[in-house]
Motif scaffolding. Structure first.
Motif, PDB file in Angstrom:
ATOM      1  N   THR A 527       0.880  -1.411   0.226  1.00 15.92           N
ATOM      2  CA  THR A 527      -0.045  -0.347  -0.243  1.00 15.92           C
ATOM      3  C   THR A 527       1.180   1.172   0.187  1.00 15.92           C
ATOM      4  OG1 THR A 527      -1.714  -1.167   1.125  1.00 15.92           O
ATOM      5  CG2 THR A 527      -1.428   1.229   1.223  1.00 15.92           C
ATOM      6  N   THR A 528       0.856   2.064  -1.006  1.00 14.08           N
ATOM      7  CA  THR A 528       1.503   3.232  -1.154  1.00 14.08           C
ATOM      8  C   THR A 528       0.686   4.602   0.214  1.00 14.08           C
ATOM      9  OG1 THR A 528       2.534   2.764  -3.084  1.00 14.08           O
ATOM     10  CG2 THR A 528       2.814   5.385  -2.998  1.00 14.08           C
ATOM     11  N   GLU A 529       1.378   4.482   1.111  1.00 12.14           N
ATOM     12  CA  GLU A 529       0.615   5.846   1.595  1.00 12.14           C
ATOM     13  C   GLU A 529       0.876   7.223   0.716  1.00 12.14           C
ATOM     14  OE1 GLU A 529      -1.212   5.117   4.231  1.00 12.14           O
ATOM     15  OE2 GLU A 529      -0.791   2.924   4.533  1.00 12.14           O
ATOM     16  N   VAL A 530       2.213   7.766   0.092  1.00  8.15           N
ATOM     17  CA  VAL A 530       2.342   9.021   0.347  1.00  8.15           C
ATOM     18  C   VAL A 530       2.196   8.981  -1.484  1.00  8.15           C
ATOM     19  CG1 VAL A 530       3.283  10.883   0.080  1.00  8.15           C
ATOM     20  CG2 VAL A 530       3.600   9.507   2.420  1.00  8.15           C
ATOM     21  N   LEU A 531       1.849   9.858  -2.025  1.00 11.41           N
ATOM     22  CA  LEU A 531       2.743  10.173  -3.512  1.00 11.41           C
ATOM     23  C   LEU A 531       3.358  11.438  -3.061  1.00 11.41           C
ATOM     24  CD1 LEU A 531      -0.797   9.828  -5.275  1.00 11.41           C
ATOM     25  CD2 LEU A 531       1.096   8.167  -5.564  1.00 11.41           C
ATOM     26  N   LEU A 532       4.792  11.604  -3.413  1.00  9.95           N
ATOM     27  CA  LEU A 532       5.454  12.476  -4.137  1.00  9.95           C
ATOM     28  C   LEU A 532       5.522  13.516  -5.128  1.00  9.95           C
ATOM     29  CD1 LEU A 532       7.732  14.170  -2.517  1.00  9.95           C
ATOM     30  CD2 LEU A 532       9.282  12.708  -3.275  1.00  9.95           C
ATOM     31  N   VAL A 590      -4.089  12.484  -9.998  1.00  9.42           N
ATOM     32  CA  VAL A 590      -3.507  11.099  -9.689  1.00  9.42           C
ATOM     33  C   VAL A 590      -3.833  11.484  -8.714  1.00  9.42           C
ATOM     34  CG1 VAL A 590      -1.422  10.006  -8.667  1.00  9.42           C
ATOM     35  CG2 VAL A 590      -1.188  11.489 -11.011  1.00  9.42           C
ATOM     36  N   ARG A 591      -3.628  10.059  -8.211  1.00  7.75           N
ATOM     37  CA  ARG A 591      -4.388   9.907  -6.743  1.00  7.75           C
ATOM     38  C   ARG A 591      -4.448  10.097  -5.399  1.00  7.75           C
ATOM     39  NH1 ARG A 591      -7.786   3.966  -6.143  1.00  7.75           N
ATOM     40  NH2 ARG A 591      -7.528   4.627  -4.108  1.00  7.75           N
ATOM     41  N   SER A 592      -5.112  11.088  -4.868  1.00  7.22           N
ATOM     42  CA  SER A 592      -4.253  11.576  -4.033  1.00  7.22           C
ATOM     43  C   SER A 592      -3.913  10.708  -2.553  1.00  7.22           C
ATOM     44  CB  SER A 592      -4.999  12.740  -3.439  1.00  7.22           C
ATOM     45  OG  SER A 592      -6.097  12.786  -3.262  1.00  7.22           O
ATOM     46  N   ALA A 593      -5.211   9.309  -2.545  1.00  8.24           N
ATOM     47  CA  ALA A 593      -5.187   8.796  -1.148  1.00  8.24           C
ATOM     48  C   ALA A 593      -4.169   7.637  -1.518  1.00  8.24           C
ATOM     49  CB  ALA A 593      -6.562   8.422  -1.195  1.00  8.24           C
ATOM     50  N   PRO A 594      -3.721   6.619  -0.222  1.00  4.13           N
ATOM     51  CA  PRO A 594      -3.392   5.366  -0.182  1.00  4.13           C
ATOM     52  C   PRO A 594      -3.504   4.591  -1.147  1.00  4.13           C
ATOM     53  CG  PRO A 594      -3.481   6.278   1.807  1.00  4.13           C
ATOM     54  CD  PRO A 594      -4.536   7.102   1.161  1.00  4.13           C
ATOM     55  N   LEU A 595      -2.609   3.885  -1.943  1.00  2.76           N
ATOM     56  CA  LEU A 595      -3.164   3.271  -3.275  1.00  2.76           C
ATOM     57  C   LEU A 595      -2.732   2.032  -2.820  1.00  2.76           C
ATOM     58  CD1 LEU A 595      -4.227   2.433  -6.045  1.00  2.76           C
ATOM     59  CD2 LEU A 595      -1.659   3.256  -6.807  1.00  2.76           C
ATOM     60  N   LYS A 596      -3.758   0.648  -3.095  1.00  5.75           N
ATOM     61  CA  LYS A 596      -3.979  -0.343  -2.418  1.00  5.75           C
ATOM     62  C   LYS A 596      -3.200  -1.059  -3.498  1.00  5.75           C
ATOM     63  CE  LYS A 596      -5.283  -4.706  -0.318  1.00  5.75           C
ATOM     64  NZ  LYS A 596      -6.633  -5.359  -0.005  1.00  5.75           N
ATOM     65  N   GLN A 597      -2.111  -1.560  -4.116  1.00  5.76           N
ATOM     66  CA  GLN A 597      -1.681  -2.618  -4.907  1.00  5.76           C
ATOM     67  C   GLN A 597      -1.423  -3.583  -4.931  1.00  5.76           C
ATOM     68  OE1 GLN A 597       0.506   0.048  -7.441  1.00  5.76           O
ATOM     69  NE2 GLN A 597       2.075   1.297  -5.848  1.00  5.76           N
TER      70      GLN A 597
END
Length: 914
Positions: A527-532, A590-597
């Motif tokens: 799960t990607t928590e932060v989008l930089l 681009v999604r700002s919420a955490p992304l579950k991959q």
């Protein structure tokens, strides 16, 4: 050229259309013989067959589908498929399995019937029989019977011995069947079936509405049933005491066998019942009905058609009637045929239906009858690769042996909502050996942003894994949230270009909304928590007007390493400037919420080109990724960008003109500035700015799966640029059309091969960019990569399409790569470091001096092919491919022990030059 091989594909020419999907070519040439090409041509809309009939063997669990072109496709368990073809090419109108005997009877539109032997490795026709005076309309083969009943357009029925495939001489004439029940001809035979309890009794349905129960032994009719509406189909109750007919007015009539006077019951499933007790309003014809019984409860009545005429625009439907419930299941395409799968093949017992197979014009749907809501089974067959229109296609041969199992493993675990939980019911047959001894993979990009991996090693394609790139972006909830782009009017996530490294499993895709996504393969869920968000900006000289800047600087500025500076003062989410001009806004959000991959391909990096001064970004025209260097490069009609996806930095962001430096061979005329685009209702700015800060032209939305190095976390920087480079006319804009990473000689006279990026342009120029990489390991993540144009130029006629490199003996030099490692396993750090340190073996300087010309560059354009020796850059060979047409796609491949340049031309020709 003396060994050129050429063949023609279709008729007419193929020309690319702006904004539309064009045919793509994938060519594999056999490495051991001069066998025909393996070609995959894809078109935006299409279907691999036009289905017309089907049949199912309930014991062997094999499904057969016939087509309008005379083809047969046999389906068993996932991966078990077979393709056959009737010589005549006539449409298949009906199929009948000899249940559990490995044989199939097919009836064609040319009034011929054929017996296929399915017990051999390649199915073949054993017997054929042709009717010359009568047209075949219906066939029936009773369970475990040797007699095949053939109904004709004249209303007669002929009986064929299946074993000898000859006519028996027994003919049921239409006039004897109806006798005095009707003065007119009853029409063609539309149905034949035997009584489940007595195979000596046949039900014969005529189109006009007459049904006859015929006694085969006494050769006469026992009963005749008459209804005033045309008949489309008939079905028996398993006890043999009742049958049901479907009619052209949307009604179903249920008859007791021994009561021919009137129907025992008349049903109009979709008709409105008047309150005064009158007859319901007529509906559309019920084309087919099936009547299946169960021990535990009410029977199933399943039918196609019969909808009310006032349901204009409604999609085709299948209706399932069970007890007091009626379920209407909408289909995406017209229904060709359907059949019900039952637990028992015996017609005189409770059938216990569990599924319905629905054959559509462009799909195959299987419905689970045993589960509430009647969910469908997930279809494992690639009946069409155009589930969403194919927009690009790539082919890879001789892949690593572990890649197909790895893709299948993650693909089989993908969560799919709304499907039946049961196993696919068509499960017959056994897997055979593939036709190739090496793994082959085809990757298709689609209009909805999905990417599919297909196993092409066997005769038929098999889906391994599906990736949805649209998940990276926010969904538009209303009209205001729709993508703010003028470069695509539909399908904003459509895939344009793909670059894949099979060894490292790195994947890079470019979409029509000027976005590029880098994916890394992992077997673990994260799960990607932060989008930089990493931004690049520069300042324009005041001599450049805003209009000129917007047109020529979609890829401006350059640098060899990231430089830090204070962040810009503009808000990061701004979409327009104070005067209403779109600026600093990408086409997608681009999604700002955490992304579950999920396990499989996971986002490593997202790059988006943004609007500048009211000008939309130009679409990506070329793309390349290299796992050994940790670099990704892409280009468009304005210039080239090189991105370090390990450090999450932009290394080079340069206009095409600036790649030439002072050696530009073209005389580029200055263009007068034009006004920037204005939004609807907006006002033009008064005059030009004396100083303009050009907001980011490249937006990197980063999904870091590990901590970024300290000097890579703040990667925005400011860079002044001279305005001495003049702009080019829009029509003469030089696009980047081809990119290729290689360990070779970037400059003339070099002694040692080194990492390079070769760039091809639409004006026929090939440029070399030298890459200086820091040592592998921890230093690679901390020290900058140095990028510098080498000054090398190679000229050809037409736009550059493909580049490749050969060693001193003429073998293809594959791009450098690293081995795949699990990126999300912290306990495997040592193994990951070892994988990163792997580099391809290159020739040492001393050896280079002894060998002299040790590399060859092969370049193909729309018109020419050239071979150059490196590092001297002398032309070894030049060939003019075509004068009257142009090459759409080309590749450099291995064929029969030698290297060939393969070309697909717009006039439909495919050529191989050795």
């Amino acid at each position: 050229p003396s060994h050129a091989l050429s063949c023609r594909v279709g008729s007419g020419s193929l020309r690319p259309r702006m904004g539309k999907a064009v045919p793509k070519l994938c060519v594999c040439l056999c490495a051991s013989c001069t066998a025909p090409f393996y070609i995959c041509l894809t078109v935006r809309h299409g279907f691999p067959y036009q289905p017309s009939a089907m049949s199912f063997d309930p014991v062997q669990k094999i499904l057969a589908i016939g087509t309008q072109t005379g083809a047969l496709r046999l389906f068993g368990r996932p991966g078990v498929e077979c393709y056959c073809q009737h010589d005549s090419g006539a449409a298949v109108i009906q199929l009948q399995f000899l249940i559990n005997e490995g044989a199939l009877v097919s009836a064609l539109a040319d009034d011929s019937i054929h017996l296929w032997n399915l017990r051999q490795k390649r199915p073949a026709v054993l017997h054929s029989l042709k009717f010359n005076r009568e047209r075949i309309t219906f066939c029936h083969l009773p369970f475990q019977s040797k007699w095949l009943y053939i109904g004709t357009e004249r209303g007669n029925i002929h009986i064929v011995n299946v074993e000898s495939f000859t006519l028996s001489g027994y003919v049921i004439m239409w006039n004897k069947a109806i006798e005095l029940s009707s003065k007119a001809h009853p029409g063609p035979v539309v149905h034949i079936s035997d009584n489940p309890m007595d195979e000596g009794k046949l039900i014969i349905g005529f189109e006009s509405g007459i049904v006859v129960l015929w006694d085969l032994k006494s050769k006469k009719a026992d009963y005749r049933y008459t209804y005033d509406e045309a008949i489309h189909s008939v079905a028996w109750h398993h006890e043999g005491k009742q049958f049901i007919c479907s009619h052209s007015d949307g009604t179903l009539t249920i008859w007791n066998v021994k009561s021919p006077g009137k129907p025992a019951q008349t049903i109009t499933p979709h008709g409105k019942q008047p309150k005064d007790g009158k007859k319901p309003e007529p509906c559309k014809p019920i084309l087919k009905v099936e009547y299946k019984t169960t021990r535990a409860g009410d029977p199933f009545m399943i039918l196609s058609g019969g909808l009310s005429y006032d349901t204009v625009g409604r999609r085709p439907c299948l209706t399932v009637m069970h007890g007091k419930s009626t379920a209407v299941l909408e289909m995406d395409y017209p229904i060709v045929d359907f059949l019900t799968l039952c637990e028992t093949p015996y017609p005189n017992d409770f059938q216990e239906p569990y599924a319905v197979v629905v054959l559509l014009e462009k799909d195959l749907v299987v419905i689970d009858l045993a589960q509430n809501g009647y969910p469908i089974f997930e279809n494992p067959y690639p009946l069409t690769i155009h589930e969403s229109p194919v927009t690009c296609c790539e082919y890879f041969a001789d892949c690593p042996v572990d890649i197909i199992p790895a893709l299948y493993s993650v693909g089989s675990r993908q969560k799919r909502q709304g499907y039946s939980k049961k196993e696919w019911p068509i499960s017959g047959g056994n897997w055979g050996l593939g036709t190739q001894s090496y793994p082959e993979i085809i990757i298709t990009g689609h209009a909805d942003g999905s990417v599919k991996f297909w196993d092409a090693s066997a005769i038929m394609l098999q889906v391994l894994y599906k990736l949805k790139t649209a998940k990276v972006f926010e969904k538009s909830r209303n009209k205001e949230d729709k993508p703010c782009t003028d470069i695509v009017d539909e399908d904003p996530f459509a895939i344009q270009i793909m670059s894949w490294c099979a060894e490292s499993r790195m994947l890079c895709v470019a979409g029509v909304s000027a976005h590029v996504i880098v994916y890394r393969f992992s077997k673990q869920e994260v799960t990607t928590e932060v989008l930089l968000e990493v931004r690049l900006q520069y300042e324009l000289n005041d001599a450049d007007s805003p209009e000129t800047a917007a047109e020529q600087q979609s890829l401006p500025g350059s640098t060899s390493s990231p430089q830090t500076s204070a962040p810009p003062s503009h808000p990061s989410t701004s979409s327009s400037s104070s005067d209403g001009i779109r600026d600093n806004v990408p086409c997608l959000k681009v999604r700002s919420a955490p992304l579950k991959q999920s396990p499989g391909y996971q986002v490593e990096l997202v790059v988006q080109l943004v609007w500048v001064s009211g000008e939309p970004p130009q679409q990506v025209t070329s793309l390349a990724v290299n796992s050994s260097y940790g670099l990704m490069a892409f280009g468009n009609s304005n210039g080239l960008a090189i991105v370090d996806y390990l450090q999450k930095t932009v290394l080079l962001n340069l206009g095409t003109v600036e790649l030439y430096g002072s050696n530009d061979p073209y005389q580029r005329q200055p263009r007068s500035p034009r006004k920037s685009r204005q939004p609807s209702g907006g006002k033009e700015p008064d005059g030009c700015c004396t100083s303009l800060l050009c907001l980011p032209t490249v937006l990197l939305s980063v999904c870091p799966l590990r901590a970024a190095p300290p000097d890579a976390r703040d990667t925005s920087f400011s860079r002044s640029r001279s305005s001495s480079v003049t702009s080019i006319d829009k029509e003469a804009r030089e696009a980047i059309t081809a990119l290729h990473f290689a360990d070779t000689f970037a400059r003339k006279g070099e002694n040692c091969a080194a990492p390079t990026l070769w760039v091809g342009t639409s004006l026929g120029t090939v440029l070399a960019v030298a890459l200086s990489l820091p040592p592998a390991g921890e230093q690679r993540l901390l020290q900058p990569v140095i990028v510098s144009p080498s000054g090398t130029q190679i000229r050809l006629k037409g736009s550059i399409l493909r580049m490749a490199f050969l060693d001193s003996v003429g073998a293809i030099l594959p791009p450098a790569h690293e081995a795949w490692y699990e990126p999300n396993a912290p306990d495997e750090r040592e193994e990951r470091e070892k994988a990163r340190k792997r580099r391809p073996v290159s020739v040492s300087p001393s050896a280079s001096q002894e060998l002299g010309e040790i590399h060859y560059a092969v370049v193909c354009s729309e018109k020419q092919a050239k071979v150059l020796a490196l590092p001297s850059q002398s032309c070894v060979f030049k060939h003019n491919i075509t004068e009257t047409s142009f090459v759409l796609r080309s590749d450099v491949v291995q064929m029969s022990g030698s290297v060939c340049v393969t070309c697909f031309c717009a006039n439909g020709h495919i050529m191989a030059l050795r």
